[in-house]
Design an enzyme around this catalytic site. Structure first.
Site, mmCIF file in Angstrom:
data_model
loop_
_atom_site.group_PDB
_atom_site.id
_atom_site.type_symbol
_atom_site.label_atom_id
_atom_site.label_comp_id
_atom_site.label_asym_id
_atom_site.label_seq_id
_atom_site.Cartn_x
_atom_site.Cartn_y
_atom_site.Cartn_z
ATOM 1 N N ARG A 22 1.364 -1.302 0.467
ATOM 2 C CA ARG A 22 -0.053 0.098 -0.033
ATOM 3 C C ARG A 22 1.193 1.124 0.145
ATOM 4 O O ARG A 22 0.706 2.227 0.548
ATOM 5 C CB ARG A 22 -0.678 0.336 1.075
ATOM 6 C CG ARG A 22 -2.456 -1.170 1.460
ATOM 7 C CD ARG A 22 -3.262 -0.640 0.548
ATOM 8 N NE ARG A 22 -4.437 -1.217 -0.206
ATOM 9 C CZ ARG A 22 -5.285 -1.437 0.767
ATOM 10 N NH1 ARG A 22 -5.525 -1.038 1.878
ATOM 11 N NH2 ARG A 22 -6.481 -2.550 0.116
ATOM 12 N N ARG A 26 -3.524 7.238 0.487
ATOM 13 C CA ARG A 26 -4.297 8.354 1.509
ATOM 14 C C ARG A 26 -3.600 8.813 2.197
ATOM 15 O O ARG A 26 -3.077 10.026 2.450
ATOM 16 C CB ARG A 26 -4.876 7.698 2.188
ATOM 17 C CG ARG A 26 -6.488 7.667 1.139
ATOM 18 C CD ARG A 26 -7.709 7.947 2.085
ATOM 19 N NE ARG A 26 -8.059 6.403 3.001
ATOM 20 C CZ ARG A 26 -8.170 6.663 4.107
ATOM 21 N NH1 ARG A 26 -9.472 7.434 4.636
ATOM 22 N NH2 ARG A 26 -8.562 4.982 4.664
ATOM 23 N N ARG A 35 -7.559 11.573 -6.081
ATOM 24 C CA ARG A 35 -8.308 10.743 -6.144
ATOM 25 C C ARG A 35 -9.593 11.416 -5.431
ATOM 26 O O ARG A 35 -10.118 11.186 -6.238
ATOM 27 C CB ARG A 35 -8.297 10.384 -4.792
ATOM 28 C CG ARG A 35 -8.916 9.979 -3.829
ATOM 29 C CD ARG A 35 -9.744 8.152 -4.679
ATOM 30 N NE ARG A 35 -10.507 7.668 -4.034
ATOM 31 C CZ ARG A 35 -11.317 7.874 -3.771
ATOM 32 N NH1 ARG A 35 -12.055 8.850 -4.752
ATOM 33 N NH2 ARG A 35 -12.900 7.143 -3.677
ATOM 34 N N ASP A 72 -6.409 -3.450 -7.052
ATOM 35 C CA ASP A 72 -7.608 -4.755 -6.036
ATOM 36 C C ASP A 72 -7.987 -5.287 -6.452
ATOM 37 O O ASP A 72 -7.781 -5.698 -7.279
ATOM 38 C CB ASP A 72 -8.818 -2.956 -6.285
ATOM 39 C CG ASP A 72 -9.053 -3.269 -4.710
ATOM 40 O OD1 ASP A 72 -8.614 -2.490 -3.381
ATOM 41 O OD2 ASP A 72 -9.907 -4.979 -4.202
ATOM 42 N N TYR A 148 -15.127 -13.156 -0.121
ATOM 43 C CA TYR A 148 -15.125 -11.283 0.104
ATOM 44 C C TYR A 148 -16.490 -11.857 -0.940
ATOM 45 O O TYR A 148 -17.477 -10.987 -1.337
ATOM 46 C CB TYR A 148 -14.319 -10.451 -0.364
ATOM 47 C CG TYR A 148 -13.100 -9.781 0.060
ATOM 48 C CD1 TYR A 148 -13.971 -8.340 1.212
ATOM 49 C CD2 TYR A 148 -11.885 -9.918 0.168
ATOM 50 C CE1 TYR A 148 -13.479 -8.318 2.154
ATOM 51 C CE2 TYR A 148 -11.663 -9.375 0.759
ATOM 52 C CZ TYR A 148 -11.662 -8.149 1.668
ATOM 53 O OH TYR A 148 -10.932 -7.295 2.671
HETATM 54 O O1 1CP Z 1 0.416 0.352 -3.316
HETATM 55 C C1 1CP Z 1 -0.273 -0.517 -3.356
HETATM 56 O O2 1CP Z 1 -0.159 -1.439 -2.307
HETATM 57 C C2 1CP Z 1 -1.421 -0.989 -4.127
HETATM 58 C C3 1CP Z 1 -2.677 -1.008 -3.880
HETATM 59 C C4 1CP Z 1 -3.609 -1.999 -4.204
HETATM 60 C C5 1CP Z 1 -3.586 -3.848 -3.319
HETATM 61 C C6 1CP Z 1 -2.274 -4.102 -3.722
HETATM 62 C C7 1CP Z 1 -5.153 -1.688 -3.366
HETATM 63 C C8 1CP Z 1 -5.541 0.248 -3.170
HETATM 64 N N1 1CP Z 1 -5.379 -2.948 -2.858
HETATM 65 C C9 1CP Z 1 -4.365 -3.904 -3.036
HETATM 66 C C10 1CP Z 1 -4.909 -5.694 -2.476
HETATM 67 C C11 1CP Z 1 -6.323 -5.196 -1.240
HETATM 68 N N2 1CP Z 1 -7.418 -5.120 -2.093
HETATM 69 C C12 1CP Z 1 -5.595 -6.504 -0.613
HETATM 70 C C13 1CP Z 1 -4.783 -7.358 -0.042
HETATM 71 C C14 1CP Z 1 -3.781 -6.734 0.777
HETATM 72 C C15 1CP Z 1 -4.766 -6.521 2.382
HETATM 73 O O3 1CP Z 1 -4.526 -7.517 2.941
HETATM 74 O O4 1CP Z 1 -4.422 -5.186 2.766
HETATM 75 C C16 1CP Z 1 -8.100 -6.309 0.404
HETATM 76 C C17 1CP Z 1 -8.307 -7.057 1.138
HETATM 77 C C18 1CP Z 1 -7.905 -6.013 -0.717
HETATM 78 C C19 1CP Z 1 -9.729 -5.065 -0.376
HETATM 79 C C20 1CP Z 1 -10.103 -3.674 -0.268
HETATM 80 N N3 1CP Z 1 -9.672 -2.702 -1.468
HETATM 81 C C21 1CP Z 1 -9.915 -3.017 1.426
HETATM 82 C C22 1CP Z 1 -10.615 -3.735 2.425
HETATM 83 C C23 1CP Z 1 -11.585 -4.174 2.850
HETATM 84 C C24 1CP Z 1 -11.922 -4.855 3.924
HETATM 85 O O5 1CP Z 1 -12.820 -3.684 4.849
HETATM 86 O O6 1CP Z 1 -11.839 -5.938 3.812
HETATM 87 C C25 1CP Z 1 -10.307 -1.651 1.304
HETATM 88 C C26 1CP Z 1 -10.804 -0.881 2.175
HETATM 89 C C27 1CP Z 1 -9.798 -1.673 -0.728
HETATM 90 C C28 1CP Z 1 -9.836 0.036 -0.755
HETATM 91 C C29 1CP Z 1 -8.776 0.259 -1.603
HETATM 92 N N4 1CP Z 1 -7.925 -0.172 -2.310
HETATM 93 C C30 1CP Z 1 -6.575 0.403 -2.492
HETATM 94 C C31 1CP Z 1 -6.931 1.463 -1.989
HETATM 95 C C32 1CP Z 1 -5.912 2.849 -1.799
HETATM 96 C C33 1CP Z 1 -7.646 1.675 -0.681
HETATM 97 C C34 1CP Z 1 -8.538 2.309 -0.569
HETATM 98 C C35 1CP Z 1 -9.310 3.782 -0.761
HETATM 99 C C36 1CP Z 1 -9.377 5.043 -1.413
HETATM 100 O O7 1CP Z 1 -9.318 4.817 -0.163
HETATM 101 O O8 1CP Z 1 -8.532 5.763 -2.412
#
Ligand code: 1CP
Length: 341
Positions: A22, A26, A35, A72, A148
């Site tokens: 990540r 943000r 964003r 994602d 999910y």
């Molecule tokens: O920089 C990076 O790492 C690349 C971007 C990336 C990656 C690798 C994002 C962007 N998401 C992911 C993988 C991801 N997405 C995972 C696996 C890694 C982990 O465990 O964190 C998972 C479980 C998700 C699902 C997801 N997407 C969640 C979690 C939901 C939950 O409650 O279980 C969330 C909040 C997101 C949104 C998301 N994905 C990425 C970002 C930057 C965001 C936040 C959105 C925003 O506010 O801009």
């Protein structure tokens, strides 16, 4: 192994290479600025020029040794036909999937065209990224995606999804098989577009009981790695089965990964002793230590380095950066890692 090591080593000849899960997101003001121009998070993921910009932002600011494509794990369910939205403050919302009808509800028909912007973002990023940097593509693992997709949203325990899985084990296995095909395809397409390494996120591996770990985690994951390696035998592949404890031994010995990402709860002394020395280890720094900064952070960095005891490793976190992380701490962390010898 050596291929993976060479790829990540880039400019860091004596200190360990580093990137953060990540690393785009943000906590970066330049990310928040882009964003804001997008009505939804998914629009950012599916606009190749913007996804490229935010992928490159942390490299430009911090000179990490690898970029990870901004996307994602939940784009796969969407590409297979399950409705997905991200609502602010609520996280992902998927139209809950009825397992009995997964074969009619989901299909590959629109998959590649739906995923095309992800591959285009990889092509654009590769063209703009220094050749000395790795570009990481990724996917969720079948188990984590299935949770999910059945639950319909994030959850602490995925109680609903797990109950469905236990009550329909045979059907759930066919569903995992279906996801194995989608994930393999998505990973192979990312390599074709220019990804030089891949990571498979099994963020909820810790929720799979040990009695089912072989069947629901190891076997499907092993088949993905094997089908990717059938096409690209040398591609560095990293597995991240978060929270799976001692199951990591079987996971890493059966799946043919090049590297393993360790969560913060895994004792490094245990990992170094029990995982093959051919594997490149990565991770383990608690993201909240990065957020806290100062002496505790510095001590944790030194401790990781001492535990690795000369073994090649990649410096990373045990999970993603938290949004409230001060930029100054990320700068300090990188400086301290680059001072390691
Ligand atoms: O920089 C990076 O790492 C690349 C971007 C990336 C990656 C690798 C994002 C962007 N998401 C992911 C993988 C991801 N997405 C995972 C696996 C890694 C982990 O465990 O964190 C998972 C479980 C998700 C699902 C997801 N997407 C969640 C979690 C939901 C939950 O409650 O279980 C969330 C909040 C997101 C949104 C998301 N994905 C990425 C970002 C930057 C965001 C936040 C959105 C925003 O506010 O801009």
């Amino acid at each position: 192994m050596s291929k993976m090591w060479e790829l990540f080593q880039g400019n860091s000849l004596s200190s360990p290479p580093l990137w953060f899960m990540r690393q785009a997101g943000r906590y970066l003001p330049e990310y928040r600025k882009i964003r804001e121009t997008c009505p939804t998070f998914l629009e950012l993921c599916y606009t190749p020029e913007l996804a490229t910009r935010v992928t490159l932002q942390p490299i430009e600011r911090f000179d990490f040794d690898a970029a990870i494509i901004f996307s994602d794990i939940l784009v796969i369910p969407q590409g297979l036909g399950q409705h997905l939205s991200f609502e602010s403050g609520k996280g992902p919302q998927l139209e809950p999937l009825n397992l009995s009808f997964f074969q009619t509800k989901l299909s590959f028909a629109g998959f590649l065209s739906q995923m095309a912007p992800v591959y285009e973002a990889i092509r654009l990023t590769r063209a703009q990224l220094s050749p000395s940097k790795a570009l990481i593509g990724f996917s969720g693992a079948p188990w984590t995606l299935a949770l999910y997709m059945l639950e319909g949203e994030g959850s602490r325990d995925f109680a609903k999804a797990k109950q469905i899985a236990f009550q329909n084990e045979k059907l759930f296995s066919s569903f995992l098989d279906f996801l194995v095909s989608a994930i393999s395809l998505h990973l192979i397409e990312q390599i074709k577009a220019g990804a030089s390494a891949l990571q498979i996120f099994d963020s909820w591996a810790g929720l799979c009981p040990s009695s089912h770990f072989q069947k629901w985690i190891i076997e499907p994951t092993r088949r993905i790695v094997s089908s990717v390696r059938d096409v690209f035998p040398e591609i560095p592949l990293i597995g991240f089965p978060k929270g799976c404890g001692a199951n990591l031994i079987d996971y890493s010995s059966h799946c043919d990964f090049s590297g393993i990402s360790l969560d913060s709860s895994t004792p490094l002394s245990w990992a170094v002793k029990n995982l093959s020395s051919d594997l490149i280890l990565q991770g383990n720094l608690d993201p909240l230590l990065l957020c806290a900064g100062g002496e505790p952070l510095k001590n944790a960095i030194i401790s990781i380095h001492q535990h690795m005891n000369g073994r090649p490793y990649i410096f990373n976190l045990g999970h993603g950066i938290v949004p409230q992380t001060p930029i100054k701490n990320v700068e300090d962390c990188i400086k301290w890692v680059r001072e390691l010898r």
